[in-house]
Every structure is written in structure tokens, then in C-alpha cells.
Motif scaffolding. Structure first.
Motif, PDB file in Angstrom:
ATOM      1  N   MET A  31       0.829  -1.193   0.000  1.00  0.00           N
ATOM      2  CA  MET A  31       0.000   0.000   0.000  1.00  0.00           C
ATOM      3  C   MET A  31       0.865   1.244   0.000  1.00  0.00           C
ATOM      4  SD  MET A  31      -3.110  -1.153  -0.034  1.00  0.00           S
ATOM      5  CE  MET A  31      -4.006   0.367   0.330  1.00  0.00           C
ATOM      6  N   GLY A  32       0.390   2.251  -0.680  1.00  0.00           N
ATOM      7  CA  GLY A  32       1.116   3.502  -0.734  1.00  0.00           C
ATOM      8  C   GLY A  32       0.205   4.696  -0.551  1.00  0.00           C
ATOM      9  N   TRP A  33       0.802   5.790  -0.141  1.00  0.00           N
ATOM     10  CA  TRP A  33       0.127   7.081  -0.089  1.00  0.00           C
ATOM     11  C   TRP A  33       0.847   8.037  -1.027  1.00  0.00           C
ATOM     12  CZ3 TRP A  33      -4.419   8.324   2.136  1.00  0.00           C
ATOM     13  CH2 TRP A  33      -4.914   7.489   3.143  1.00  0.00           C
ATOM     14  N   PHE A  34       0.066   8.745  -1.805  1.00  0.00           N
ATOM     15  CA  PHE A  34       0.571   9.761  -2.714  1.00  0.00           C
ATOM     16  C   PHE A  34      -0.220  11.039  -2.498  1.00  0.00           C
ATOM     17  CE2 PHE A  34       1.710   5.742  -4.459  1.00  0.00           C
ATOM     18  CZ  PHE A  34       2.896   5.925  -5.152  1.00  0.00           C
ATOM     19  N   ARG A  35       0.325  12.129  -2.974  1.00  0.00           N
ATOM     20  CA  ARG A  35      -0.401  13.389  -2.869  1.00  0.00           C
ATOM     21  C   ARG A  35      -0.173  14.223  -4.122  1.00  0.00           C
ATOM     22  NH1 ARG A  35       3.142  16.262   1.986  1.00  0.00           N
ATOM     23  NH2 ARG A  35       5.024  16.720   0.739  1.00  0.00           N
ATOM     24  N   GLN A  36      -1.130  15.087  -4.379  1.00  0.00           N
ATOM     25  CA  GLN A  36      -1.032  15.961  -5.532  1.00  0.00           C
ATOM     26  C   GLN A  36      -1.621  17.319  -5.187  1.00  0.00           C
ATOM     27  OE1 GLN A  36      -2.831  14.467  -9.143  1.00  0.00           O
ATOM     28  NE2 GLN A  36      -1.471  15.733 -10.392  1.00  0.00           N
ATOM     29  N   ALA A  37      -0.801  18.332  -5.326  1.00  0.00           N
ATOM     30  CA  ALA A  37      -1.229  19.698  -5.103  1.00  0.00           C
ATOM     31  C   ALA A  37      -1.595  20.328  -6.439  1.00  0.00           C
ATOM     32  CB  ALA A  37      -0.121  20.500  -4.428  1.00  0.00           C
ATOM     33  N   PRO A  38      -2.419  21.361  -6.436  1.00  0.00           N
ATOM     34  CA  PRO A  38      -2.804  22.012  -7.688  1.00  0.00           C
ATOM     35  C   PRO A  38      -1.591  22.462  -8.491  1.00  0.00           C
ATOM     36  CG  PRO A  38      -4.191  22.776  -5.912  1.00  0.00           C
ATOM     37  CD  PRO A  38      -3.102  21.960  -5.277  1.00  0.00           C
ATOM     38  N   GLY A  39      -1.571  22.109  -9.760  1.00  0.00           N
ATOM     39  CA  GLY A  39      -0.484  22.503 -10.629  1.00  0.00           C
ATOM     40  C   GLY A  39       0.792  21.711 -10.475  1.00  0.00           C
ATOM     41  N   LYS A  40       0.786  20.696  -9.642  1.00  0.00           N
ATOM     42  CA  LYS A  40       1.977  19.899  -9.416  1.00  0.00           C
ATOM     43  C   LYS A  40       1.748  18.446  -9.793  1.00  0.00           C
ATOM     44  CE  LYS A  40       3.882  22.705  -5.654  1.00  0.00           C
ATOM     45  NZ  LYS A  40       4.411  22.673  -4.259  1.00  0.00           N
ATOM     46  N   GLU A  41       2.846  17.728  -9.966  1.00  0.00           N
ATOM     47  CA  GLU A  41       2.776  16.315 -10.270  1.00  0.00           C
ATOM     48  C   GLU A  41       2.417  15.516  -9.022  1.00  0.00           C
ATOM     49  OE1 GLU A  41       3.359  16.995 -14.096  1.00  0.00           O
ATOM     50  OE2 GLU A  41       3.163  14.965 -13.320  1.00  0.00           O
ATOM     51  N   ARG A  42       1.859  14.347  -9.250  1.00  0.00           N
ATOM     52  CA  ARG A  42       1.579  13.459  -8.134  1.00  0.00           C
ATOM     53  C   ARG A  42       2.897  13.046  -7.486  1.00  0.00           C
ATOM     54  NH1 ARG A  42      -2.654   8.821  -9.276  1.00  0.00           N
ATOM     55  NH2 ARG A  42      -3.849  10.745  -9.608  1.00  0.00           N
ATOM     56  N   GLU A  43       2.923  13.077  -6.179  1.00  0.00           N
ATOM     57  CA  GLU A  43       4.144  12.878  -5.419  1.00  0.00           C
ATOM     58  C   GLU A  43       4.010  11.706  -4.463  1.00  0.00           C
ATOM     59  OE1 GLU A  43       6.929  15.567  -2.364  1.00  0.00           O
ATOM     60  OE2 GLU A  43       4.816  16.051  -2.685  1.00  0.00           O
ATOM     61  N   PHE A  44       5.027  10.896  -4.426  1.00  0.00           N
ATOM     62  CA  PHE A  44       5.076   9.796  -3.470  1.00  0.00           C
ATOM     63  C   PHE A  44       5.213  10.335  -2.059  1.00  0.00           C
ATOM     64  CE2 PHE A  44       7.938   7.129  -0.880  1.00  0.00           C
ATOM     65  CZ  PHE A  44       7.126   6.012  -0.730  1.00  0.00           C
ATOM     66  N   VAL A  45       4.493   9.736  -1.138  1.00  0.00           N
ATOM     67  CA  VAL A  45       4.549  10.130   0.263  1.00  0.00           C
ATOM     68  C   VAL A  45       5.113   9.012   1.129  1.00  0.00           C
ATOM     69  CG1 VAL A  45       3.224  10.858   2.273  1.00  0.00           C
ATOM     70  CG2 VAL A  45       2.627  11.737   0.003  1.00  0.00           C
ATOM     71  N   ALA A  46       4.488   7.846   1.068  1.00  0.00           N
ATOM     72  CA  ALA A  46       4.897   6.730   1.916  1.00  0.00           C
ATOM     73  C   ALA A  46       4.359   5.434   1.346  1.00  0.00           C
ATOM     74  CB  ALA A  46       4.392   6.923   3.349  1.00  0.00           C
ATOM     75  N   ALA A  47       4.993   4.332   1.711  1.00  0.00           N
ATOM     76  CA  ALA A  47       4.531   3.020   1.278  1.00  0.00           C
ATOM     77  C   ALA A  47       4.834   1.995   2.352  1.00  0.00           C
ATOM     78  CB  ALA A  47       5.194   2.622  -0.040  1.00  0.00           C
TER      79      ALA A  47
END
Length: 122
Positions: free
Chosen positions: A34-50
Motif C-alpha cells: 500500500m502507498g500514499w501519494f499526494r497531488q497539489a494544484p499545478g503539481k505532479e503526483r508525489e510519493f509520500v509513503a509506502a
């Protein structure tokens, strides 16, 4: 098929904490990394944790290391992301994902939730 539903997002002041949850249904949850990712407006999806399927191995992006903690409860089919010492730059839509391997790359994950918004005010 795996269905993932995130919850726990919201508005928090800088320095505060939030705990995100992701509940899985369908295919056996415990067999997936399982992983967590995040994406802010105007930015690429970013890895957070797995986290590996056993929970024995965890991985974090440098930007969240020592502040966030990923964990899972296979009996509850749930993965968590405890977020402490939140910063405005943590503001993003947070997604959980399931895959056959643990990796910091979104393309390695097969199933995705719809996301939960986290907003950190300064």
C-alpha cells in the motif's frame, strides 16, 4: 478488483496533526503493498509513503520523513497515514493506492482511491 476509500482529510493549522485512513474492499487486502501519494494544484503526483503487505517494510519521501507514519491493519483492511508537524507545503489531495510491489512510483500501483483533501494553513 480492489476498491479504496480514503477519509480523514480536513483543514488544520501548521504544526498540527491529521490521521488519514484508507479502507479496502474486494480482493484480499493483505496481499497488497500500500502507498500514499499526494497531488497539489499545478503539481505532479508525489510519493509520500509506502508499506509492504506484511507491514515489515516502510518507505517515506524525504519531505515527510520523521513527520509522517504509515501503518496498516490487515484485519481491518485499512492503511493509515499519521501526519504530524504539518506544514503548508503538505497541502494536497492525498490518495491511497494498492499494488503488487512496494515502490515510490505511482505507475507501480494498480488501484487507487478518490482522494481526501488536506489543507494546512499558516
Amino acid at each position: 478488483q480492489v476498491q479504496l476509500v480514503e477519509s480523514g482529510g480536513g483543514l488544520v493549522q501548521a504544526g498540527g496533526s491529521l490521521r488519514l485512513s484508507c479502507v479496502a474492499s474486494g480482493r484480499t487486502f493483505s496481499n497488497y503493498a500500500m502507498g500514499w501519494f499526494r497531488q497539489a494544484p499545478g503539481k505532479e503526483r508525489e510519493f509520500v509513503a509506502a508499506i509492504s503487505w506484511t507491514g515489515g517494510s516502510t518507505y517515506y519521501a524525504a519531505s515527510v520523513n520523521d513527520r509522517f507514519t504509515i501503518s496498516r491493519d490487515n484485519a481491518k483492511r485499512t492503511v493509515y497515514l499519521q501526519m504530524n508537524s504539518l506544514k503548508p507545503e503538505d497541502t494536497a489531495n492525498y490518495y491511497c493506492a494498492a499494488g503488487t510491489v512496494v515502490a515510490p512510483h505511482s505507475r507501480k500501483y494498480d488501484y487507487w482511491g478518490q482522494g481526501t483533501q488536506v489543507t494546512v494553513s499558516s
